[in-house]
Design a protein around this motif. Structure first.
Motif, PDB file in Angstrom:
ATOM      1  N   HIS A   1      -8.976  -0.566 -11.959  1.00 11.72           N
ATOM      2  CA  HIS A   1      -8.669  -1.999 -11.905  1.00 11.72           C
ATOM      3  C   HIS A   1      -8.641  -2.545 -13.322  1.00 11.72           C
ATOM      4  O   HIS A   1      -9.533  -2.266 -14.121  1.00 11.72           O
ATOM      5  CB  HIS A   1      -9.718  -2.739 -11.072  1.00 11.72           C
ATOM      6  CG  HIS A   1      -9.795  -2.274  -9.656  1.00 11.72           C
ATOM      7  ND1 HIS A   1      -9.007  -2.788  -8.649  1.00 11.72           N
ATOM      8  CD2 HIS A   1     -10.557  -1.308  -9.066  1.00 11.72           C
ATOM      9  CE1 HIS A   1      -9.271  -2.181  -7.507  1.00 11.72           C
ATOM     10  NE2 HIS A   1     -10.213  -1.280  -7.727  1.00 11.72           N
TER      11      HIS A   1
ATOM     12  N   ARG B   1     -13.165   6.176  -7.030  1.00 10.16           N
ATOM     13  CA  ARG B   1     -12.439   7.376  -6.648  1.00 10.16           C
ATOM     14  C   ARG B   1     -12.367   7.440  -5.131  1.00 10.16           C
ATOM     15  O   ARG B   1     -13.362   7.241  -4.442  1.00 10.16           O
ATOM     16  CB  ARG B   1     -13.123   8.628  -7.205  1.00 10.16           C
ATOM     17  CG  ARG B   1     -12.241   9.862  -7.168  1.00 10.16           C
ATOM     18  CD  ARG B   1     -12.768  10.953  -8.076  1.00 10.16           C
ATOM     19  NE  ARG B   1     -11.805  12.040  -8.226  1.00 10.16           N
ATOM     20  CZ  ARG B   1     -11.920  13.026  -9.108  1.00 10.16           C
ATOM     21  NH1 ARG B   1     -12.952  13.038  -9.935  1.00 10.16           N
ATOM     22  NH2 ARG B   1     -11.008  13.961  -9.186  1.00 10.16           N
ATOM     23  N   GLU B   2     -11.156   7.715  -4.627  1.00 10.87           N
ATOM     24  CA  GLU B   2     -10.933   7.690  -3.183  1.00 10.87           C
ATOM     25  C   GLU B   2      -9.978   8.819  -2.808  1.00 10.87           C
ATOM     26  O   GLU B   2      -8.835   8.851  -3.266  1.00 10.87           O
ATOM     27  CB  GLU B   2     -10.346   6.332  -2.799  1.00 10.87           C
ATOM     28  CG  GLU B   2     -10.076   6.124  -1.338  1.00 10.87           C
ATOM     29  CD  GLU B   2      -9.486   4.748  -1.082  1.00 10.87           C
ATOM     30  OE1 GLU B   2      -8.271   4.668  -0.815  1.00 10.87           O
ATOM     31  OE2 GLU B   2     -10.233   3.763  -1.171  1.00 10.87           O
TER      32      GLU B   2
ATOM     33  N   THR C   1       1.656   6.602  -7.178  1.00  8.89           N
ATOM     34  CA  THR C   1       0.466   7.188  -7.790  1.00  8.89           C
ATOM     35  C   THR C   1       0.868   8.068  -8.969  1.00  8.89           C
ATOM     36  O   THR C   1       1.739   8.925  -8.858  1.00  8.89           O
ATOM     37  CB  THR C   1      -0.324   8.021  -6.760  1.00  8.89           C
ATOM     38  OG1 THR C   1      -0.783   7.156  -5.717  1.00  8.89           O
ATOM     39  CG2 THR C   1      -1.531   8.697  -7.411  1.00  8.89           C
TER      40      THR C   1
ATOM     41  N   ILE D   1      -8.790   5.035  -8.815  1.00  9.54           N
ATOM     42  CA  ILE D   1      -8.214   3.701  -8.740  1.00  9.54           C
ATOM     43  C   ILE D   1      -8.838   2.885  -9.862  1.00  9.54           C
ATOM     44  O   ILE D   1     -10.033   2.603  -9.847  1.00  9.54           O
ATOM     45  CB  ILE D   1      -8.464   3.047  -7.373  1.00  9.54           C
ATOM     46  CG1 ILE D   1      -7.904   3.929  -6.252  1.00  9.54           C
ATOM     47  CG2 ILE D   1      -7.826   1.656  -7.331  1.00  9.54           C
ATOM     48  CD1 ILE D   1      -8.247   3.440  -4.864  1.00  9.54           C
TER      49      ILE D   1
ATOM     50  N   ALA E   1      -4.315  -2.841  -9.660  1.00  6.72           N
ATOM     51  CA  ALA E   1      -4.993  -1.581  -9.340  1.00  6.72           C
ATOM     52  C   ALA E   1      -4.022  -0.436  -9.603  1.00  6.72           C
ATOM     53  O   ALA E   1      -2.897  -0.440  -9.090  1.00  6.72           O
ATOM     54  CB  ALA E   1      -5.449  -1.576  -7.883  1.00  6.72           C
ATOM     55  N   HIS E   2      -4.432   0.517 -10.419  1.00  7.95           N
ATOM     56  CA  HIS E   2      -3.587   1.651 -10.785  1.00  7.95           C
ATOM     57  C   HIS E   2      -4.168   2.923 -10.165  1.00  7.95           C
ATOM     58  O   HIS E   2      -5.333   3.232 -10.357  1.00  7.95           O
ATOM     59  CB  HIS E   2      -3.525   1.809 -12.306  1.00  7.95           C
ATOM     60  CG  HIS E   2      -3.147   0.552 -13.029  1.00  7.95           C
ATOM     61  ND1 HIS E   2      -1.849   0.218 -13.311  1.00  7.95           N
ATOM     62  CD2 HIS E   2      -3.914  -0.469 -13.513  1.00  7.95           C
ATOM     63  CE1 HIS E   2      -1.814  -0.937 -13.951  1.00  7.95           C
ATOM     64  NE2 HIS E   2      -3.062  -1.378 -14.078  1.00  7.95           N
ATOM     65  N   ARG E   3      -3.336   3.644  -9.441  1.00  5.26           N
ATOM     66  CA  ARG E   3      -3.765   4.889  -8.804  1.00  5.26           C
ATOM     67  C   ARG E   3      -3.279   6.074  -9.635  1.00  5.26           C
ATOM     68  O   ARG E   3      -2.134   6.122 -10.068  1.00  5.26           O
ATOM     69  CB  ARG E   3      -3.198   4.982  -7.388  1.00  5.26           C
ATOM     70  CG  ARG E   3      -3.738   3.943  -6.418  1.00  5.26           C
ATOM     71  CD  ARG E   3      -2.973   3.986  -5.108  1.00  5.26           C
ATOM     72  NE  ARG E   3      -3.055   5.274  -4.475  1.00  5.26           N
ATOM     73  CZ  ARG E   3      -3.988   5.644  -3.596  1.00  5.26           C
ATOM     74  NH1 ARG E   3      -4.913   4.786  -3.240  1.00  5.26           N
ATOM     75  NH2 ARG E   3      -3.973   6.841  -3.061  1.00  5.26           N
TER      76      ARG E   3
ATOM     77  N   ASP F   1       0.827  -1.212   0.000  1.00  7.15           N
ATOM     78  CA  ASP F   1       0.000   0.000   0.000  1.00  7.15           C
ATOM     79  C   ASP F   1       0.857   1.256   0.000  1.00  7.15           C
ATOM     80  O   ASP F   1       0.564   2.227  -0.709  1.00  7.15           O
ATOM     81  CB  ASP F   1      -0.942  -0.008   1.210  1.00  7.15           C
ATOM     82  CG  ASP F   1      -2.017  -1.076   1.111  1.00  7.15           C
ATOM     83  OD1 ASP F   1      -2.245  -1.577  -0.017  1.00  7.15           O
ATOM     84  OD2 ASP F   1      -2.625  -1.424   2.138  1.00  7.15           O
TER      85      ASP F   1
END
Length: 797
Positions: A568, A560-561, A470, A566, A574-576, A463
């Motif tokens: 997939h 969206r976070e 990112t 994010i 998973a790409h940020r 993480d």
């Protein structure tokens, strides 16, 4: 339902377990040419490699280099890895049968065989597998405790694992510090008081199972002597005869004789070899702790088959020890829903096909490889031919396959299932982040790596690395608009990534028209489509790690976070990113295929849907099938290149541009209208094509070397449809900066519809849109940067 084993619907195979046998099975699947295949690995732990990571001794780094091969296998775009997924809990037997056409179990043998003698459960008595897993940093064993304050240890068994345990106990702290042993194990062994290690074998020195290198390397121990009483090496007549034609056994005896001839050097530690002894009782004190082991001396007697078995003599002796580790064999553990041979400790099978234990009936579409198939025998490399043999059976069974439905076979369906269950799986890219962190930590200490030994620590490392990685902009689509967006992002100092659903970049240039010439690219009188795609790729890649391209990564979902998108993809990654540019063109392109068995068999052997290199057709007889632009242009492009070109079309009306059709009909290409392809012939390569005159039904056989099938293509833009974007005539509505109605999302090229304007669908306009959009993204993310970019001629690139 699409035909199984095609590019449109590949054979879906799941491998449970990501150790050596699993990787060799995947390699065999990828090498075969009979069917298109996709392979998913599932492993209980976030880290792959199984026995290599958690079984091979930490001082055997050379053996661990085999993971370089496994990494190449896992990096194939047809392979996905899902770590930290427990079979039977996170993913059930029913789940895999519902989502995969065939399953391969590669789970190894996880537990040990017992001695079945009194005192075996005393404190200080344990399986060697637990000690090995502990010092190798296996998360499930990191909290085990081993009292190394004792002076003497007995290791029961004479295989390589027994030798590993003895050697690890005999290594000095300085020697251990050069390995990837778990940190907590290094500290415990640094304080170890063990001085004497006894290796106990029930049979004689001629019957040992360890290899020559395992025995030979004991001579390199810095603080340990090897003690062998010469009398221990005396062979009975039958043992001497048995080793007469066994070079490895002879070499072992020679090495042991060398140790026996040496005088002790006075090192603080000693390894003793005791042969022809069996433990009959483990002795304990009032606290339930091991204090000794009672051994019975043996003699060897042949069985009816000639096997030399040990038999007790009734003569006993005792060793004072504080720890006893048994290493006398291994057995598997039953998997939920999978037949298990309880007596043999393996998955019940017939040569690799899973079978019911009681009846022996074959369980369709389920297979097993490695130790779970044959039991604990052989070395790491032994698993390769074993896996190849099982995969051969798997391929033989395809004609009788009961395939799963297309909805469940969709590559993203299993990802959605895991997400729905809140399973925090680890993808291959995420494992690479873990690996990178371990290696970097090791480099700082002069070690191969410093292992993470808990799953939460691994997840936290992933993480943290993902957040650090990112991207400023994620570009969905690797056609001209996407590639030029990536280049311009690099030019403006942004960190960018391109997600391309296909195996190569270039979009329509590479997929549909790779050998066609383009005349409307500024600065070029003409340029080949593939050449342009290649140049755009190289232009984007000049920025090194700041711009990367992910192939076969189709965007599947988005969330969206905290201001970050994010995305997939179909590989489970998973790409940020802080912003998105949609450059999907007409969408992910897949050819419309024809359901003829011989065509499937000879695909790539003369049959092609999307040819990429016209040079392969030089001097050949080529049949082109179709009536659209692709078919007509390929026929025209090859007329002066191939020996003969024939085009057949099912009607006399062509969908291609009129000018091209007119040229086709008045050129050297043989054109047959109202004809269809019925079959292709050839053993290893296309040799003939059978065509049918549809009005009359008459068949004709053409001698051909190649068949190009151009029936059109299907496109997939489902990702766009899920973004709640304003759509105008199937295109994303954008303003003059390429902005959509959703903050942070832009669209360029064929995917975009300028508000109040027209989409000319030209490469030239797409590149202009890309430059405008990226400059706006740059200014939006970094207000201190001007909207208007500096001239590239002023930059030192």
């Amino acid at each position: 339902m699409a035909k199984i084993g095609t590019a449109e619907r590949p054979l879906r195979v799941v491998i449970i377990g990501a150790g050596p046998s699993g990787f060799y099975a995947a390699q065999a699947l990828l090498k075969q040419k009979e069917v298109d295949v996709s392979v998913d690995f599932f492993d209980h732990l976030p880290a792959p490699y199984g026995l290599v990571r958690y079984g091979v001794a930490p001082d055997h780094q050379k053996i661990k280099t085999v993971t370089k091969l496994y990494e190449r296998i896992a990096s194939d775009t047809r392979v996905r890895f899902f770590g930290n997924v427990t079979f039977g809990e996170d993913l059930t037997h029913a789940d895999i049968r519902e989502h995969y056409d065939q399953v391969i179990y590669a789970v190894g043998t996880q537990s040990d065989r017992r001695l079945d003698i009194p005192g075996e459960d005393l404190i200080g008595s344990f399986p060697a597998t637990e000690f090995v897993a502990w010092y190798n940093g296996h998360p499930d064993y990191r909290d085990y405790k081993f009292d190394l304050s004792v002076k003497s240890v007995a290791v029961i068994g004479v295989g390589n694992v027994a030798m590993d345990v003895a050697r690890i106990l005999a290594l000095s702290p300085a020697e251990l510090e050069q390995t990837d042993i778990a940190d907590y194990a290094l500290e415990a062994l640094r304080e170890s008081q063990v001085q004497d290690i006894y290796i106990v074998a029930r049979r004689g020195p001629a019957q040992v199972k360890f290899t020559n290198p395992e025995l030979r390397e004991l001579a390199e121990l810095e603080v340990t002597d090897v003690i062998i009483d010469p009398a221990e090496l005396l062979l009975d007549e039958r043992s001497a005869a048995a080793v007469a034609d066994n070079r490895e056994a002879q070499t072992n005896l020679e090495i042991m004789q060398h140790y026996a001839d040496l005088d002790p050097s006075g090192h603080p530690k000693r390894i003793h070899f005791l042969f022809l002894r069996s433990p009959v009782e483990i002795l304990g004190n009032d606290a339930g702790e091991v204090v000794g082991v009672r051994l019975e001396k043996n003699v060897l007697r042949p069985t009816e088959t000639g096997y030399l078995n040990s038999h007790g003599t009734g003569e006993f002796e005792a060793l004072e020890i504080g720890i006893i580790a048994r290493s006398i064999g291994y057995r598997g553990e039953p998997l939920p829903g999978v037949p298990f041979h309880e007596r043999w400790g393996i998955i019940s099978n017939s040569n690799g096909r899973v079978s019911e234990y009681e009846s022996g009936d074959i369980v369709p579409q389920e297979y097993v490889v490695g130790w779970a198939k044959r039991g604990p025998s052989g070395i790491i490399g032994t698993n390769k031919p074993d896996a190849v043999a099982t995969v051969r059976l798997l391929l033989e069974d395809i004609p009788a396959l009961q395939a799963v439905d297309d909805a469940h076979a969709d590559s993203y369906a299993i990802v959605e299932l895991l997400k729905k269950r809140d399973v925090r799986y680890v993808s291959w890219d995420e494992w690479l982040l873990i690996n990178q962190a371990e290696v970097q930590a090791g480099q700082r200490l002069g070690r191969p790596r410093v292992k993470f030994t808990s799953v939460p620590d691994m997840i936290r490392a992933v993480d943290a690395a993902i957040i650090a990685q990112t991207k400023d902009v994620l570009i969905i689509g690797g056609g001209p608009a996407g590639l030029y967006s990536a280049f311009y992002a690099g030019l403006r100092g942004l960190k960018a990534r391109v997600l391309e659903a296909l195996p190569e970049v270039g979009g329509q240039l590479s997929t549909l028209y790779p050998d066609m010439d383009i005349y409307d690219v500024p600065g070029f009188v003409k340029i080949g489509a593939q050449d342009l795609a290649t140049s755009l790729k190289h232009q984007a890649e000049r920025f090194g790690d700041d711009v990367d391209i992910c192939l076969r990564c189709q965007a599947e979902s988005i969330e969206r976070e905290d201001g970050v998108f994010i995305v997939h993809d179909s590989q489970g990654n998973a790409h940020r990113t802080r912003s998105l540019i949609i450059a999907t063109g007409i969408g992910a392109v897949k050819p419309i295929t024809i359901d003829i068995p011989s065509v499937r068999r000879l695909r790539g052997k003369g049959v092609s849907y999307f040819p990429h290199d016209k040079s392969v057709f030089r001097g050949k007889k080529v049949l082109v099938v179709g009536g659209g632009d692709s078919a007509v242009l390929w026929a025209l492009n090859l007329k002066d290149w191939a020996a003969e070109v024939t085009l057949i079309h099912r009607s006399d009306t062509f969908r291609a541009a009129k000018a091209n059709v007119a040229e086709l009909l008045h050129d050297s290409v043989s054109v047959l209208t109202f004809h269809e392809l019925k079959d292709v012939k050839g053993k290893q390569q296309v040799e003939q094509a059978i065509i049918v005159d549809t009005p009359s039904g008459e068949e004709d056989t053409l001698a051909v070397d190649a068949v190009i099938l151009n029936f059109g293509f299907r496109t997939d833009k489902s990702f766009i449809e899920e973004l709640s974007l304003e759509i105008d005539n199937k295109h994303v509505l954008v303003d003059g900066f390429g902005r959509t109605n959703q903050p942070g999302i832009y669209a360029v090229g064929d995917a975009a519809q300028p508000e109040g304007g027209a989409n000319l669908k030209l490469i030239a306009t797409a590149m202009g849109q890309a430059a405008v959009a990226v400059n706006h993204v740059c200014h939006e993310l970094y207000p201190e940067k001007n909207m208007v970019p500096p001239h590239s001629s002023t930059m030192r690139l």
